[in-house]
Write an enzyme that holds these catalytic residues in place. Structure first.
Site, PDB file in Angstrom:
ATOM      1  N   VAL A 147      25.765  11.757  42.729  1.00  0.00           N
ATOM      2  CA  VAL A 147      26.491  12.140  41.516  1.00  0.00           C
ATOM      3  C   VAL A 147      27.374  13.337  41.830  1.00  0.00           C
ATOM      4  CG1 VAL A 147      26.252  12.969  39.152  1.00  0.00           C
ATOM      5  CG2 VAL A 147      24.644  11.291  40.045  1.00  0.00           C
ATOM      6  N   CYS A 148      28.615  13.317  41.351  1.00  0.00           N
ATOM      7  CA  CYS A 148      29.534  14.412  41.694  1.00  0.00           C
ATOM      8  C   CYS A 148      29.744  15.391  40.565  1.00  0.00           C
ATOM      9  CB  CYS A 148      30.890  13.856  42.125  1.00  0.00           C
ATOM     10  SG  CYS A 148      32.033  13.479  40.775  1.00  0.00           S
ATOM     11  N   PHE A 149      29.234  15.114  39.362  1.00  0.00           N
ATOM     12  CA  PHE A 149      29.564  15.999  38.255  1.00  0.00           C
ATOM     13  C   PHE A 149      28.468  16.997  37.961  1.00  0.00           C
ATOM     14  CE2 PHE A 149      28.844  11.619  36.970  1.00  0.00           C
ATOM     15  CZ  PHE A 149      27.626  11.685  36.336  1.00  0.00           C
ATOM     16  N   ASP A 177      38.249  13.083  39.280  1.00  0.00           N
ATOM     17  CA  ASP A 177      37.305  13.831  40.121  1.00  0.00           C
ATOM     18  C   ASP A 177      36.242  12.857  40.616  1.00  0.00           C
ATOM     19  OD1 ASP A 177      35.959  15.871  41.395  1.00  0.00           O
ATOM     20  OD2 ASP A 177      34.864  16.495  39.599  1.00  0.00           O
ATOM     21  N   VAL A 179      33.845  10.226  43.066  1.00  0.00           N
ATOM     22  CA  VAL A 179      33.113  10.051  44.313  1.00  0.00           C
ATOM     23  C   VAL A 179      33.641   8.796  45.004  1.00  0.00           C
ATOM     24  CG1 VAL A 179      30.869   9.517  45.324  1.00  0.00           C
ATOM     25  CG2 VAL A 179      31.036  11.229  43.543  1.00  0.00           C
TER      26      VAL A 179
END
Length: 225
Positions: A147-149, A177, A179
């Site tokens: 997960v990138c957030f 934004d 991944v």
């Protein structure tokens, strides 16, 4: 209401709780009466045969225990979190929200907290590592579940708030934004195709039959899954 401190408990009880020496239900009941705010944590962790409470002696670990206790009360519909084998290892389950391509999908997540989470002195800041165990077609979730957030500012969030941020991304992905850049591009240029792909993955992978460290059967039944 009693303060959230083990110092409020009789010494012989704390010794028996922490050393796991001949503890019984009457002792736990006495703990609950003396320190009401710890009731759910004591009953749940002890019932799972965890020796976790002995670590709850720093500001960081007290915060995690408090987060866990509160999450059992303050949960939001479609999500639940449980400790797996220590205070730093959690598993969560989310039901895909209605009116999204993820509707009725069963999504499992793993949450690993750093040794100093959330603000233990002497440790460099490291945000929680959140990983989906279920494959999800989403621009902000990698093919490996990453997960990138989870941003640095999330250090001030509780586990409940952190999962609420993640759950909101089912409704509102952030394609700028990403991944997975390929999925992000499809989201921005071929929205109908994106929705079809997300529904296909949800149907194929996000099922109630997934292997889990936790028995989520009651949660799934309550959510009519």
């Amino acid at each position: 209401m009693a303060s959230c401190s083990w110092s409020n408990l009789p010494r012989e009880l704390t010794d028996r709780v922490f050393r796991r020496n001949n503890i019984n239900s009457k002792d736990l009941a006495r703990c609950s009466l003396v320190c009401t705010a710890w009731r759910l944590v004591i009953a749940d962790i002890w019932g799972k045969n965890f020796s976790l409470l002995r670590t709850a002696n720093t500001e960081a670990t007290r915060r995690i225990v408090r987060d866990y206790k509160n999450f059992q009360i303050e949960t939001f519909k479609g999500c639940k979190a449980e400790l797996v084998d220590s205070l730093s290892h959690w598993e969560a389950i989310m039901i895909g929200p209605k009116d999204t391509p993820y509707a009725d999908g069963v999504f499992l997540l793993k949450i690993d907290l750093s040794p100093g989470y959330p603000f233990e002195p002497g440790y460099p800041f490291e945000p929680p590592k959140v990983k989906f165990l279920t494959k999800v077609y989403h621009p902000n979730i990698g093919r490996d579940g990453r997960v990138c957030f989870v941003k640095p500012e999330c250090s001030s969030l509780t586990i409940f708030q952190l999962l609420l941020v993640i759950y909101a991304r089912f409704y509102n992905p952030e394609p700028d934004d990403p991944v997975d850049s390929a999925i992000a591009q499809i989201y921005k240029t071929q929205r109908i195709q994106y929705d079809e792909n997300a529904r296909d993955w949800t149907k194929k992978y996000a099922t109630a039959s997934q292997e889990s460290a936790i028995d989520w059967s009651r949660f799934l039944k309550n959510n009519k899954i």
